[in-house]
Design a protein around this motif. Structure first.
Motif, mmCIF file in Angstrom:
data_model
loop_
_atom_site.group_PDB
_atom_site.id
_atom_site.type_symbol
_atom_site.label_atom_id
_atom_site.label_comp_id
_atom_site.label_asym_id
_atom_site.label_seq_id
_atom_site.Cartn_x
_atom_site.Cartn_y
_atom_site.Cartn_z
ATOM 1 N N PHE A 68 0.833 -1.207 0.000
ATOM 2 C CA PHE A 68 0.000 0.000 0.000
ATOM 3 C C PHE A 68 0.867 1.257 0.000
ATOM 4 C CE2 PHE A 68 -1.981 3.253 2.836
ATOM 5 C CZ PHE A 68 -3.023 3.644 2.008
ATOM 6 N N ALA A 69 1.856 1.293 0.886
ATOM 7 C CA ALA A 69 2.715 2.475 0.989
ATOM 8 C C ALA A 69 3.539 2.683 -0.274
ATOM 9 C CB ALA A 69 3.626 2.343 2.210
ATOM 10 N N GLN A 70 4.134 1.596 -0.779
ATOM 11 C CA GLN A 70 4.970 1.716 -1.976
ATOM 12 C C GLN A 70 4.155 2.059 -3.219
ATOM 13 O OE1 GLN A 70 7.102 -2.064 -1.972
ATOM 14 N NE2 GLN A 70 8.880 -1.133 -0.975
ATOM 15 N N GLY A 71 2.917 1.619 -3.265
ATOM 16 C CA GLY A 71 2.079 1.939 -4.418
ATOM 17 C C GLY A 71 1.448 3.308 -4.327
ATOM 18 N N MET A 72 1.055 3.714 -3.120
ATOM 19 C CA MET A 72 0.360 4.986 -2.963
ATOM 20 C C MET A 72 1.283 6.184 -3.130
ATOM 21 S SD MET A 72 -2.745 5.972 -2.694
ATOM 22 C CE MET A 72 -3.706 4.628 -1.991
ATOM 23 N N ILE A 73 2.568 6.020 -2.870
ATOM 24 C CA ILE A 73 3.494 7.146 -3.039
ATOM 25 C C ILE A 73 3.532 7.613 -4.499
ATOM 26 C CG2 ILE A 73 5.937 7.829 -2.983
ATOM 27 C CD1 ILE A 73 6.179 6.263 -0.359
ATOM 28 N N PRO A 74 3.837 6.752 -5.476
ATOM 29 C CA PRO A 74 3.820 7.227 -6.868
ATOM 30 C C PRO A 74 2.421 7.619 -7.339
ATOM 31 C CG PRO A 74 4.175 4.846 -6.792
ATOM 32 C CD PRO A 74 4.314 5.355 -5.391
ATOM 33 N N HIS A 75 1.401 6.967 -6.782
ATOM 34 C CA HIS A 75 0.023 7.312 -7.159
ATOM 35 C C HIS A 75 -0.285 8.740 -6.724
ATOM 36 C CE1 HIS A 75 -4.317 6.716 -7.783
ATOM 37 N NE2 HIS A 75 -3.980 5.638 -8.464
ATOM 38 N N HIS A 76 0.042 9.053 -5.486
ATOM 39 C CA HIS A 76 -0.141 10.418 -4.983
ATOM 40 C C HIS A 76 0.734 11.404 -5.762
ATOM 41 C CE1 HIS A 76 -2.864 9.391 -1.925
ATOM 42 N NE2 HIS A 76 -2.208 9.779 -0.840
ATOM 43 N N GLN A 77 1.953 10.984 -6.076
ATOM 44 C CA GLN A 77 2.871 11.877 -6.776
ATOM 45 C C GLN A 77 2.301 12.306 -8.122
ATOM 46 O OE1 GLN A 77 5.584 13.331 -5.716
ATOM 47 N NE2 GLN A 77 6.025 14.349 -7.647
ATOM 48 N N GLN A 78 1.680 11.372 -8.837
ATOM 49 C CA GLN A 78 1.090 11.744 -10.119
ATOM 50 C C GLN A 78 -0.102 12.690 -9.930
ATOM 51 O OE1 GLN A 78 -1.199 9.021 -12.945
ATOM 52 N NE2 GLN A 78 0.710 9.316 -14.090
ATOM 53 N N ALA A 79 -0.876 12.460 -8.871
ATOM 54 C CA ALA A 79 -1.990 13.369 -8.579
ATOM 55 C C ALA A 79 -1.470 14.782 -8.316
ATOM 56 C CB ALA A 79 -2.781 12.865 -7.375
ATOM 57 N N LEU A 80 -0.333 14.892 -7.634
ATOM 58 C CA LEU A 80 0.265 16.204 -7.387
ATOM 59 C C LEU A 80 0.718 16.853 -8.684
ATOM 60 C CD1 LEU A 80 2.406 15.644 -4.140
ATOM 61 C CD2 LEU A 80 0.081 16.511 -4.347
ATOM 62 N N ARG A 101 -6.672 21.583 -2.868
ATOM 63 C CA ARG A 101 -7.004 20.673 -1.767
ATOM 64 C C ARG A 101 -6.317 19.321 -1.943
ATOM 65 N NH1 ARG A 101 -12.578 19.771 -2.128
ATOM 66 N NH2 ARG A 101 -13.008 21.398 -3.646
ATOM 67 N N ILE A 102 -6.216 18.869 -3.187
ATOM 68 C CA ILE A 102 -5.537 17.597 -3.464
ATOM 69 C C ILE A 102 -4.066 17.707 -3.078
ATOM 70 C CG2 ILE A 102 -4.730 16.094 -5.331
ATOM 71 C CD1 ILE A 102 -7.454 16.605 -6.708
ATOM 72 N N GLU A 103 -3.445 18.821 -3.442
ATOM 73 C CA GLU A 103 -2.045 19.021 -3.064
ATOM 74 C C GLU A 103 -1.877 19.065 -1.548
ATOM 75 O OE1 GLU A 103 0.545 21.721 -5.538
ATOM 76 O OE2 GLU A 103 -1.423 22.437 -6.215
ATOM 77 N N GLY A 104 -2.794 19.775 -0.880
ATOM 78 C CA GLY A 104 -2.702 19.916 0.570
ATOM 79 C C GLY A 104 -2.868 18.605 1.318
ATOM 80 N N ALA A 105 -3.658 17.685 0.751
ATOM 81 C CA ALA A 105 -3.902 16.403 1.424
ATOM 82 C C ALA A 105 -2.836 15.365 1.091
ATOM 83 C CB ALA A 105 -5.281 15.880 1.043
ATOM 84 N N GLN A 106 -2.487 15.270 -0.180
ATOM 85 C CA GLN A 106 -1.653 14.147 -0.607
ATOM 86 C C GLN A 106 -0.156 14.390 -0.441
ATOM 87 O OE1 GLN A 106 -2.885 12.172 -4.225
ATOM 88 N NE2 GLN A 106 -5.023 12.764 -3.941
ATOM 89 N N GLY A 107 0.258 15.659 -0.441
ATOM 90 C CA GLY A 107 1.674 15.941 -0.200
ATOM 91 C C GLY A 107 2.142 15.427 1.159
ATOM 92 N N PRO A 108 1.460 15.794 2.248
ATOM 93 C CA PRO A 108 1.849 15.292 3.566
ATOM 94 C C PRO A 108 1.730 13.772 3.688
ATOM 95 C CG PRO A 108 0.460 17.242 3.788
ATOM 96 C CD PRO A 108 0.419 16.841 2.329
ATOM 97 N N GLU A 109 0.758 13.172 2.997
ATOM 98 C CA GLU A 109 0.607 11.720 3.067
ATOM 99 C C GLU A 109 1.809 11.013 2.445
ATOM 100 O OE1 GLU A 109 -4.259 11.195 3.259
ATOM 101 O OE2 GLU A 109 -3.222 10.798 1.365
ATOM 102 N N SER A 114 6.373 7.523 3.287
ATOM 103 C CA SER A 114 7.825 7.333 3.168
ATOM 104 C C SER A 114 8.443 7.025 4.536
ATOM 105 C CB SER A 114 8.470 8.584 2.565
ATOM 106 O OG SER A 114 7.975 8.851 1.273
ATOM 107 N N GLY A 115 7.950 7.715 5.569
ATOM 108 C CA GLY A 115 8.458 7.475 6.921
ATOM 109 C C GLY A 115 8.179 6.058 7.389
ATOM 110 N N TRP A 116 6.990 5.546 7.071
ATOM 111 C CA TRP A 116 6.666 4.169 7.454
ATOM 112 C C TRP A 116 7.620 3.195 6.790
ATOM 113 C CZ3 TRP A 116 0.714 4.712 6.265
ATOM 114 C CH2 TRP A 116 0.116 5.477 7.287
ATOM 115 N N LEU A 117 7.813 3.351 5.502
ATOM 116 C CA LEU A 117 8.677 2.423 4.773
ATOM 117 C C LEU A 117 10.104 2.460 5.301
ATOM 118 C CD1 LEU A 117 7.356 3.036 1.139
ATOM 119 C CD2 LEU A 117 7.092 0.940 2.482
#
Length: 222
Positions: A68-80, A101-109, A114-117
């Motif tokens: 989930f973490a490894q997949g959501m990082i690039p997914h969020h990055q493309q949304a940004l 709002r998308i930038e404000g939510a997904q950037g911190p996520e 990354s910290g979890w991984l």
């Protein structure tokens, strides 16, 4: 001749009984205080044990959490990347607001993921450059293999668009992108073990489902 009074035996006996009563009461209170202290300490140990158990549960993770973490990082990055284009290319203030709002939510996520991984000793996808380059072996054509991810040609078209055309393209693409994120988050909720990750997944499902409805409305679909 001195008048000597005989001590009142009954009064003395009463005073002695009163003193004895006070002593007894003091001893009882002291004993209760000790019992309360012991109980409090026992309760403290119990609370500490419960807290430790909760921490252990929150700290445990499985392969699904890592995926989930490894997949959501690039997914969020493309949304940004898509959201950043809206500032200069969108004509609708509503689209610009949504992108912000998308930038404000997904950037911190991304930082949290990354910290979890890092704490798990797992590979962290890079967040520099395009999202398609963030995972080893992933190129623009492979980017679409992840749920909702746009491929290189999609991103090129979005980057070239402006005005109302950009708005429509952005909303259409972001709806698909959000649906993919919701699917990924739903899998984490069902199969993940790490408490903070499943909580984030729950938030993603709630927030992005609401934004999908918002974007459909902007497109006149509901």
């Amino acid at each position: 001749m001195r008048n000597t009074r005989t001590p009142n035996t009954r009064a003395l006996t009463g005073r002695a009984a009163m003193v004895a009563a006070f002593v007894t009461a003091a001893l009882v209170l002291a004993a209760c205080g000790n019992d309360d202290s012991s109980t409090g300490q026992a309760g403290g140990h119990s609370s500490a044990s419960s807290s430790a158990s909760a921490d252990a549960t929150a700290g445990a993770h499985n392969a699904q959490d890592v995926s989930f973490a490894q997949g959501m990082i690039p997914h969020h990055q493309q949304a940004l990347e898509m959201a950043e284009l809206a500032a200069d290319r969108a004509s609708s203030d509503q689209v610009k607001d949504l992108a912000s709002r998308i930038e404000g939510a997904q950037g911190p996520e991304i930082k949290t993921l990354s910290g979890w991984l890092t704490s798990w000793g797992e590979d962290v996808p890079t967040t520099s450059g395009s999202a398609a380059e963030s995972m080893p072996g992933m190129d623009h054509s492979a980017g679409s293999a992840m749920p909702g991810m746009m491929d290189g040609s999609d991103m090129d078209e979005l980057e070239k668009a402006s005005g109302a055309d950009f708005d429509a393209m952005f909303l259409t693409m972001m709806i698909d992108h959000h649906k993919g994120a919701v699917d990924m988050a739903a899998a984490e909720k069902n199969k993940g073990e790490y408490g903070p990750a499943t909580s984030m997944a729950d938030g993603i499902v709630t927030t992005q489902t609401a934004e999908i409805a918002e974007m459909n409305k902007l497109l006149g679909k509901n």
